[in-house]
Design a protein around this motif. Structure first.
Motif, PDB file in Angstrom:
ATOM      1  N   ALA A  89      -5.055  16.214  35.166  1.00 35.78           N
ATOM      2  CA  ALA A  89      -6.135  17.104  34.746  1.00 35.78           C
ATOM      3  C   ALA A  89      -5.565  18.304  33.996  1.00 35.78           C
ATOM      4  CB  ALA A  89      -6.936  17.573  35.954  1.00 35.78           C
ATOM      5  N   ALA A  90      -6.340  18.859  33.093  1.00 36.42           N
ATOM      6  CA  ALA A  90      -5.879  19.991  32.283  1.00 36.42           C
ATOM      7  C   ALA A  90      -5.555  21.193  33.162  1.00 36.42           C
ATOM      8  CB  ALA A  90      -6.959  20.376  31.269  1.00 36.42           C
ATOM      9  N   PRO A  91      -4.498  21.950  32.824  1.00 39.35           N
ATOM     10  CA  PRO A  91      -4.187  23.160  33.589  1.00 39.35           C
ATOM     11  C   PRO A  91      -5.310  24.180  33.506  1.00 39.35           C
ATOM     12  CG  PRO A  91      -2.837  23.022  31.594  1.00 39.35           C
ATOM     13  CD  PRO A  91      -3.551  21.720  31.723  1.00 39.35           C
ATOM     14  N   MET A 135     -15.855  18.615  30.304  1.00 37.06           N
ATOM     15  CA  MET A 135     -16.192  18.033  31.605  1.00 37.06           C
ATOM     16  C   MET A 135     -15.152  16.998  32.025  1.00 37.06           C
ATOM     17  SD  MET A 135     -20.332  17.578  31.147  1.00 37.06           S
ATOM     18  CE  MET A 135     -20.519  16.716  32.715  1.00 37.06           C
ATOM     19  N   PHE A 136     -14.741  16.155  31.098  1.00 36.15           N
ATOM     20  CA  PHE A 136     -13.768  15.110  31.425  1.00 36.15           C
ATOM     21  C   PHE A 136     -12.363  15.688  31.614  1.00 36.15           C
ATOM     22  CE2 PHE A 136     -16.747  12.429  28.640  1.00 36.15           C
ATOM     23  CZ  PHE A 136     -17.555  12.112  29.734  1.00 36.15           C
ATOM     24  N   ALA A 137     -11.986  16.650  30.765  1.00 36.42           N
ATOM     25  CA  ALA A 137     -10.623  17.202  30.835  1.00 36.42           C
ATOM     26  C   ALA A 137     -10.388  17.986  32.118  1.00 36.42           C
ATOM     27  CB  ALA A 137     -10.355  18.095  29.627  1.00 36.42           C
ATOM     28  N   SER A 138     -11.441  18.556  32.691  1.00 32.50           N
ATOM     29  CA  SER A 138     -11.287  19.375  33.899  1.00 32.50           C
ATOM     30  C   SER A 138     -11.627  18.607  35.175  1.00 32.50           C
ATOM     31  CB  SER A 138     -12.179  20.615  33.791  1.00 32.50           C
ATOM     32  OG  SER A 138     -13.538  20.248  33.609  1.00 32.50           O
ATOM     33  N   ASP A 139     -11.857  17.305  35.063  1.00 28.27           N
ATOM     34  CA  ASP A 139     -12.277  16.490  36.205  1.00 28.27           C
ATOM     35  C   ASP A 139     -11.068  16.064  37.039  1.00 28.27           C
ATOM     36  OD1 ASP A 139     -13.429  14.797  38.001  1.00 28.27           O
ATOM     37  OD2 ASP A 139     -14.399  13.492  36.528  1.00 28.27           O
ATOM     38  N   LYS A 140     -10.702  16.883  38.018  1.00 29.11           N
ATOM     39  CA  LYS A 140      -9.532  16.595  38.847  1.00 29.11           C
ATOM     40  C   LYS A 140      -9.747  15.370  39.730  1.00 29.11           C
ATOM     41  CE  LYS A 140      -7.582  21.258  39.012  1.00 29.11           C
ATOM     42  NZ  LYS A 140      -7.123  22.363  39.879  1.00 29.11           N
ATOM     43  N   ALA A 180      -9.346  24.604  17.524  1.00 31.81           N
ATOM     44  CA  ALA A 180      -9.107  23.182  17.245  1.00 31.81           C
ATOM     45  C   ALA A 180      -7.824  22.696  17.899  1.00 31.81           C
ATOM     46  CB  ALA A 180      -9.052  22.964  15.735  1.00 31.81           C
ATOM     47  N   ILE A 181      -6.780  23.511  17.862  1.00 30.44           N
ATOM     48  CA  ILE A 181      -5.493  23.106  18.447  1.00 30.44           C
ATOM     49  C   ILE A 181      -5.648  22.828  19.935  1.00 30.44           C
ATOM     50  CG2 ILE A 181      -3.222  24.016  19.105  1.00 30.44           C
ATOM     51  CD1 ILE A 181      -3.104  25.301  16.298  1.00 30.44           C
ATOM     52  N   LEU A 182      -6.365  23.714  20.643  1.00 26.95           N
ATOM     53  CA  LEU A 182      -6.567  23.500  22.076  1.00 26.95           C
ATOM     54  C   LEU A 182      -7.458  22.289  22.334  1.00 26.95           C
ATOM     55  CD1 LEU A 182      -6.331  24.236  25.036  1.00 26.95           C
ATOM     56  CD2 LEU A 182      -8.232  25.839  24.741  1.00 26.95           C
ATOM     57  N   LEU A 183      -8.568  22.187  21.616  1.00 23.00           N
ATOM     58  CA  LEU A 183      -9.498  21.086  21.859  1.00 23.00           C
ATOM     59  C   LEU A 183      -8.860  19.731  21.555  1.00 23.00           C
ATOM     60  CD1 LEU A 183     -12.810  22.617  20.451  1.00 23.00           C
ATOM     61  CD2 LEU A 183     -12.142  22.353  22.850  1.00 23.00           C
ATOM     62  N   GLN A 184      -8.058  19.668  20.482  1.00 22.78           N
ATOM     63  CA  GLN A 184      -7.414  18.385  20.154  1.00 22.78           C
ATOM     64  C   GLN A 184      -6.328  18.048  21.167  1.00 22.78           C
ATOM     65  OE1 GLN A 184      -9.866  17.619  16.786  1.00 22.78           O
ATOM     66  NE2 GLN A 184      -8.625  16.360  18.131  1.00 22.78           N
ATOM     67  N   THR A 226     -10.102  28.534  28.939  1.00 19.94           N
ATOM     68  CA  THR A 226     -10.192  28.825  27.500  1.00 19.94           C
ATOM     69  C   THR A 226     -11.124  27.833  26.804  1.00 19.94           C
ATOM     70  OG1 THR A 226      -7.904  29.617  27.567  1.00 19.94           O
ATOM     71  CG2 THR A 226      -8.858  29.228  25.405  1.00 19.94           C
ATOM     72  N   GLY A 227     -11.037  26.565  27.183  1.00 18.19           N
ATOM     73  CA  GLY A 227     -11.888  25.550  26.569  1.00 18.19           C
ATOM     74  C   GLY A 227     -13.363  25.798  26.836  1.00 18.19           C
ATOM     75  N   TRP A 228     -13.707  26.160  28.064  1.00 15.80           N
ATOM     76  CA  TRP A 228     -15.106  26.464  28.369  1.00 15.80           C
ATOM     77  C   TRP A 228     -15.561  27.728  27.648  1.00 15.80           C
ATOM     78  CZ3 TRP A 228     -18.557  23.246  29.684  1.00 15.80           C
ATOM     79  CH2 TRP A 228     -18.295  22.180  30.539  1.00 15.80           C
ATOM     80  N   ALA A 229     -14.657  28.701  27.504  1.00 14.21           N
ATOM     81  CA  ALA A 229     -15.004  29.916  26.754  1.00 14.21           C
ATOM     82  C   ALA A 229     -15.307  29.573  25.295  1.00 14.21           C
ATOM     83  CB  ALA A 229     -13.860  30.931  26.835  1.00 14.21           C
ATOM     84  N   ILE A 230     -14.516  28.666  24.718  1.00 13.85           N
ATOM     85  CA  ILE A 230     -14.766  28.217  23.342  1.00 13.85           C
ATOM     86  C   ILE A 230     -16.134  27.549  23.247  1.00 13.85           C
ATOM     87  CG2 ILE A 230     -14.047  26.522  21.594  1.00 13.85           C
ATOM     88  CD1 ILE A 230     -11.136  27.083  22.482  1.00 13.85           C
ATOM     89  N   ALA A 231     -16.469  26.708  24.234  1.00  9.21           N
ATOM     90  CA  ALA A 231     -17.769  26.032  24.233  1.00  9.21           C
ATOM     91  C   ALA A 231     -18.908  27.042  24.268  1.00  9.21           C
ATOM     92  CB  ALA A 231     -17.859  25.082  25.427  1.00  9.21           C
ATOM     93  N   VAL A 232     -18.761  28.083  25.088  1.00  7.03           N
ATOM     94  CA  VAL A 232     -19.799  29.117  25.178  1.00  7.03           C
ATOM     95  C   VAL A 232     -19.948  29.864  23.861  1.00  7.03           C
ATOM     96  CG1 VAL A 232     -20.411  31.313  26.283  1.00  7.03           C
ATOM     97  CG2 VAL A 232     -19.584  29.404  27.678  1.00  7.03           C
ATOM     98  N   VAL A 233     -18.816  30.221  23.243  1.00  7.53           N
ATOM     99  CA  VAL A 233     -18.856  30.934  21.959  1.00  7.53           C
ATOM    100  C   VAL A 233     -19.573  30.092  20.909  1.00  7.53           C
ATOM    101  CG1 VAL A 233     -17.427  31.748  20.036  1.00  7.53           C
ATOM    102  CG2 VAL A 233     -16.835  32.369  22.375  1.00  7.53           C
ATOM    103  N   ILE A 234     -19.259  28.808  20.860  1.00 10.36           N
ATOM    104  CA  ILE A 234     -19.888  27.925  19.876  1.00 10.36           C
ATOM    105  C   ILE A 234     -21.395  27.859  20.088  1.00 10.36           C
ATOM    106  CG2 ILE A 234     -20.086  25.507  19.151  1.00 10.36           C
ATOM    107  CD1 ILE A 234     -17.055  25.259  19.697  1.00 10.36           C
ATOM    108  N   VAL A 235     -21.829  27.718  21.337  1.00  7.91           N
ATOM    109  CA  VAL A 235     -23.260  27.644  21.642  1.00  7.91           C
ATOM    110  C   VAL A 235     -23.963  28.948  21.263  1.00  7.91           C
ATOM    111  CG1 VAL A 235     -24.950  27.458  23.494  1.00  7.91           C
ATOM    112  CG2 VAL A 235     -22.999  25.906  23.450  1.00  7.91           C
ATOM    113  N   VAL A 236     -23.368  30.087  21.635  1.00  4.85           N
ATOM    114  CA  VAL A 236     -23.981  31.388  21.340  1.00  4.85           C
ATOM    115  C   VAL A 236     -24.115  31.603  19.838  1.00  4.85           C
ATOM    116  CG1 VAL A 236     -23.623  33.893  21.470  1.00  4.85           C
ATOM    117  CG2 VAL A 236     -23.281  32.480  23.503  1.00  4.85           C
ATOM    118  N   LEU A 237     -23.069  31.288  19.084  1.00  4.84           N
ATOM    119  CA  LEU A 237     -23.125  31.462  17.628  1.00  4.84           C
ATOM    120  C   LEU A 237     -24.160  30.538  16.996  1.00  4.84           C
ATOM    121  CD1 LEU A 237     -19.338  31.879  16.710  1.00  4.84           C
ATOM    122  CD2 LEU A 237     -21.101  33.644  16.759  1.00  4.84           C
TER     123      LEU A 237
END
Length: 444
Positions: free
Chosen positions: A413-415, A401-406, A82-86, A421-432
């Motif tokens: 744009a996000a570092p 998608m928006f945060a990484s859109d250079k 949550a801290i990263l996503l917010q 890390t954000g995309w990894a979180i998205a994958v974990v959420i989808v898999v679970l």
């Protein structure tokens, strides 16, 4: 060599997000770190409220009573997500001057943006359902108001929202912060009274394989995830952060992103402490005494006095629940406004919007309360949080998608580490989510 261009500074069509408070809080151009941080403090606490709503109580009570301190690892992991996503939400809100709903409308075709709007509305209704039930339970515990009447009375909170919004965003933030401090104080006393074994508490923050292999643990863990990383908060943060009047040049936006991220990180750390306190209290009070099936908030309230030998713990428990319900009501209303205006460009008076959302949530709550009583509302609370978890990918993936859109954000744009890390979180959420769905299928 010319400095990097700020590609986000192009004008946008459509009204700003939350126009009533847009750029209404001045940000000093001079002064020290603390003075500037104070100017940005507030939006993070509005967001943090959603991370400690009554839905969190249901999942934390069920997890703590059934599995002791084991699911503290899930609470910690969810809070770090949550801290990263917010922080990414604050970034795109400041960099683009648009909220997440507006960006989805402007950059996705209608066959994509309309379903995303519908999923966001479902998430808000699920959130509202949890707040409605939690507030009604608190009214019953404190004042003896029957549950079904308490459910109906919660519709009146629309007038509280109107009063708060008329006072201005700073008054709203101050009230929310005050409630958070009171909630934290209630649970600090409860932890002292429950006297947990701190060595076991610390071991609970270390992930266990049983969280994934045990279907019941995974179901509750997904509820904790849905109750912590809440979809509507992603929309809300991108909007409410724009209440600050930062400088519109590149350096001003970078500074705003920095302070807004600090604000949300501090606020969500408070939320983690409160969520951990609920789970620790449940584990120390119920699991260690063999009461491993306490999932109902009312049952937890009734058991606290005989198990802890003090009526103070039970009273503080109910008071904190009431504050959490009222607090979360405010942010759910603002989120609903952001989602509807952003996706549809349709403005509805806040009170009317609140009444519509609340009436949608009241119907299942009244039916379940009438037919099954308190036990039914407990199951409905946990289910609402799992529904929230199921909606998460439909908010997190567009956010990433928006945060990484250079191409559009340029230097803002996000570092890379945040993007990965954000995309990894998205994958974990989808898999679970997929695993929970497969486990729910007979023979799956």
């Amino acid at each position: 060599m010319n400095p990097p261009s700020d590609r986000s500074a192009t004008p946008h069509a459509g009204p700003p997000s939350l126009p009533e408070v847009h750029r209404s809080v001045a940000v000093p151009n001079a002064g020290g770190f603390l003075r500037k941080l104070f100017a940005f403090m507030g939006p993070g606490y509005l967001v943090a409220v959603g991370y400690m709503d009554p839905g969190n109580w249901a999942t934390a009570l069920a997890g703590g009573s059934a599995f002791g301190y084991t699911l503290l690892a899930v609470a910690l992991a969810s809070s770090l997500m949550a801290i990263l996503l917010q922080a990414l939400c604050a970034r795109i809100g400041i960099a683009t001057g648009r909220d997440l709903a507006q960006l989805c409308r402007e950059r996705f075709p209608k066959p994509v943006s309309y379903p995303l709007w519908l999923f966001a509305e479902v998430a808000i209704c699920a959130t509202d359902l949890a707040e409605l039930i939690g507030t009604a339970i608190a009214l019953e515990l404190l004042f003896g108001i029957p549950l079904i009447y308490g459910v109906m009375l919660t519709a009146l909170d629309a007038f509280l929202i109107l009063w708060l919004q008329n006072k201005g965003v700073r008054w709203l933030e101050a009230l929310i912060f005050g409630f958070i401090v009171l909630i934290f104080g209630c649970f600090a006393i409860q932890i002292v009274l429950s006297d947990p074994v701190w060595g076991e508490v610390l071991r609970g923050y270390v992930p266990s394989a049983s969280i994934v292999t045990n279907e019941t643990q995974l179901y509750i863990a997904m509820g904790i995830l849905g109750a912590t990383v809440m979809p509507h908060n992603l929309y809300l943060h991108t909007a409410v952060v724009q209440s600050r009047a930062w400088r519109q040049d590149l350096d001003g936006k970078r500074e705003a992103i920095r302070f807004a991220s600090i604000d949300s990180t501090i606020a969500l750390s408070f939320a983690l402490l409160i969520n951990s306190a609920i789970l620790i209290t449940a584990a120390a009070t119920f699991h260690t005494t063999g009461n491993t099936e306490v999932a109902e908030i009312g049952e937890a309230y009734q058991l606290m006095t005989p198990l802890l030998g003090s009526g103070l713990a039970a009273t503080l428990f109910a008071v904190a629940l009431l504050f959490c319900g009222i607090n979360a009501t405010v942010t759910a209303t603002l989120s609903g406004q952001v989602v509807m205006e952003g996706f549809l460009r349709f403005r509805m008076p806040p009170v009317l919007r609140r009444l519509v959302t609340r009436l949608i949530a009241i119907v299942p709550a009244v039916v379940v309360t009438w037919m099954y009583g308190a036990s039914g509302t407990a199951h409905l609370l946990i289910l609402s949080q799992v529904i929230l978890s199921m909606q998460l990918p439909f908010a997190v993936i567009p956010l990433m998608m928006f945060a990484s859109d250079k191409a559009r954000l340029g230097a803002l744009a996000a570092p890379r580490w945040q993007v990965v890390t954000g995309w990894a979180i998205a994958v974990v959420i989808v898999v679970l989510n997929v695993k929970v769905l497969v486990d729910a299928v007979p023979g799956g």
